[in-house]
Design an enzyme around this catalytic site. Structure first.
Site, mmCIF file in Angstrom:
data_model
loop_
_atom_site.group_PDB
_atom_site.id
_atom_site.type_symbol
_atom_site.label_atom_id
_atom_site.label_comp_id
_atom_site.label_asym_id
_atom_site.label_seq_id
_atom_site.Cartn_x
_atom_site.Cartn_y
_atom_site.Cartn_z
ATOM 1 C CB SER A 41 -0.946 0.028 1.210
ATOM 2 O OG SER A 41 -0.212 -0.063 2.410
ATOM 3 C CG ASP A 326 -4.384 5.180 7.258
ATOM 4 O OD1 ASP A 326 -3.198 4.979 7.628
ATOM 5 O OD2 ASP A 326 -4.846 4.653 6.228
ATOM 6 C CG HIS A 329 -1.317 3.662 4.848
ATOM 7 N ND1 HIS A 329 -2.516 3.127 5.291
ATOM 8 C CD2 HIS A 329 -0.674 2.672 4.188
ATOM 9 C CE1 HIS A 329 -2.597 1.869 4.896
ATOM 10 N NE2 HIS A 329 -1.488 1.559 4.238
#
Length: 352
Positions: A41, A326, A329
């Site tokens: 990600s 978040d 991340h």
């Protein structure tokens, strides 16, 4: 009068030198003219949008600070480090997802990301999340080569691959998600043995990508995993969870050693990007980098939300003051710092 002439000549020479240096910077004299990205990600710009998985970020508030203010599938408020690196190299303002159905021929020529959020070096990490394994990502590289050959011809397409900057960023999910939280691999491996297992897989992937023509690699280390807001929440750690950080440092040291071996074996231009060090410096000196909050994310409570649990949540007023977007991340601002510092670390080894 003679003194004035000497000063004038010196001034002209100085201006000429400055113009030359500025001209070199403006021309972006980097060898790499395209980027090919693999991993998780941290470098997925939206491939997971096309997959049957819950690990997606194609909804607000993700993407609220992107170039056109829309969610793209990036687990961030805006751009990723690979986007900023591509811009610095004069390639593009962002690197698109290989599975994006709207990918243009020009975008393909400049490179793509095959990365998939929640993936890792260990295939089990990706399989249990329903996302792309790195083996599958490399298979897509083969498809990409066929597409590029049709666009550029055999000679130029091969040169594009050879000169492309290959970025690989993975490992965090293998430990946090697979080894610790789901407790899958911990039944088979001790922590050091699992590190070795991941390094052997990583080495094999680099060899496969190299066989397909790539010669310029940047291997991104894992961050201080024990400092991720979600880890601190779930482990109830005061400060960072030391055990995870120790594993991160051990694993990163093994990446460096293996990369040195591969450089000699395969003749690669390759470099290790020490993001652990950058995260550590930002955490120790947040005001130096303009941050006011380094312990929680901007989305929701900032302590547990990411992905679907961040969907529709309220966010902080100013994400540029937050290190994390978040609970896992980084913000766009942090990714820019990682990119700027990273370019300094790897430029001479890989880009010229």
């Amino acid at each position: 009068m003679q003194t004035m002439q000497v000063i004038s000549i010196a001034a002209v020479l100085l201006l000429a030198h400055c113009a030359y240096v500025h001209g070199r910077e403006a021309r972006q004299p980097w060898k790499a003219k395209a980027m090919l990205v693999f991993g998780d990600s941290t470098v997925d710009p939206g491939n997971n949008n096309r997959l049957l998985t819950d690990f997606k970020a194609n909804f607000l508030p993700y993407g609220k600070d992107f170039l056109d203010g829309r969610p793209t599938g990036r687990f961030c408020d805006g751009r990723l480090a690979t986007d900023f690196i591509a811009e610095t190299l004069g390639i593009a303002k962002s690197i698109p997802a290989f599975l994006d159905p709207n990918l243009t021929p020009q975008q393909r020529k400049l490179g793509v990301s095959f990365a998939s959020a929640s993936s890792g070096y260990d295939e089990l990490t990706a399989i249990q999340a329903g996302v792309l394994t790195i083996t599958k990502q490399i298979e897509y590289l083969r498809h990409y080569k066929v597409q590029l050959r049709k666009l550029e011809g055999p000679v130029q397409s091969q040169k594009t691959i050879e000169d492309a900057l290959v970025v690989i960023s993975a490992g965090t999910n293998d430990f946090v998600q697979n080894y610790y939280f789901y407790d899958n691999r911990s039944k088979e491996f001790t922590e050091p043995k699992y590190e070795d297992y991941l390094i052997s897989l990583m080495s094999g992937y680099i060899k496969e990508i190299n066989k397909l023509g790539a010669k310029r690699f940047v291997l991104v280390g894992v961050p201080p995993m024990g400092c991720l807001p979600v880890v601190k929440t779930l482990t109830a750690a005061e400060g960072c969870f030391v055990q995870y950080n120790d594993v991160a440092k051990s694993f990163n040291s093994k990446i460096v050693k293996q990369l040195d071996v591969l450089k000699k074996q395969l003749g690669l231009k390759a470099a290790y990007l020490d993001i652990y060090k950058i995260f550590e410096d930002v955490t120790s000196n947040p005001t130096k980098y303009g941050f006011a909050e380094i312990s929680k994310g901007c989305c929701g409570s900032g302590t547990i939300e990411f992905g679907q649990s961040c969907k529709g949540q309220k966010t902080c007023d100013d994400p540029t003051k937050f290190m994390y977007w978040d609970a896992i991340h980084p913000t766009q601002q942090m990714y820019k710092i990682l990119a700027d510092e990273g370019i300094k670390e790897v430029a001479e080894d890989v880009l010229v």
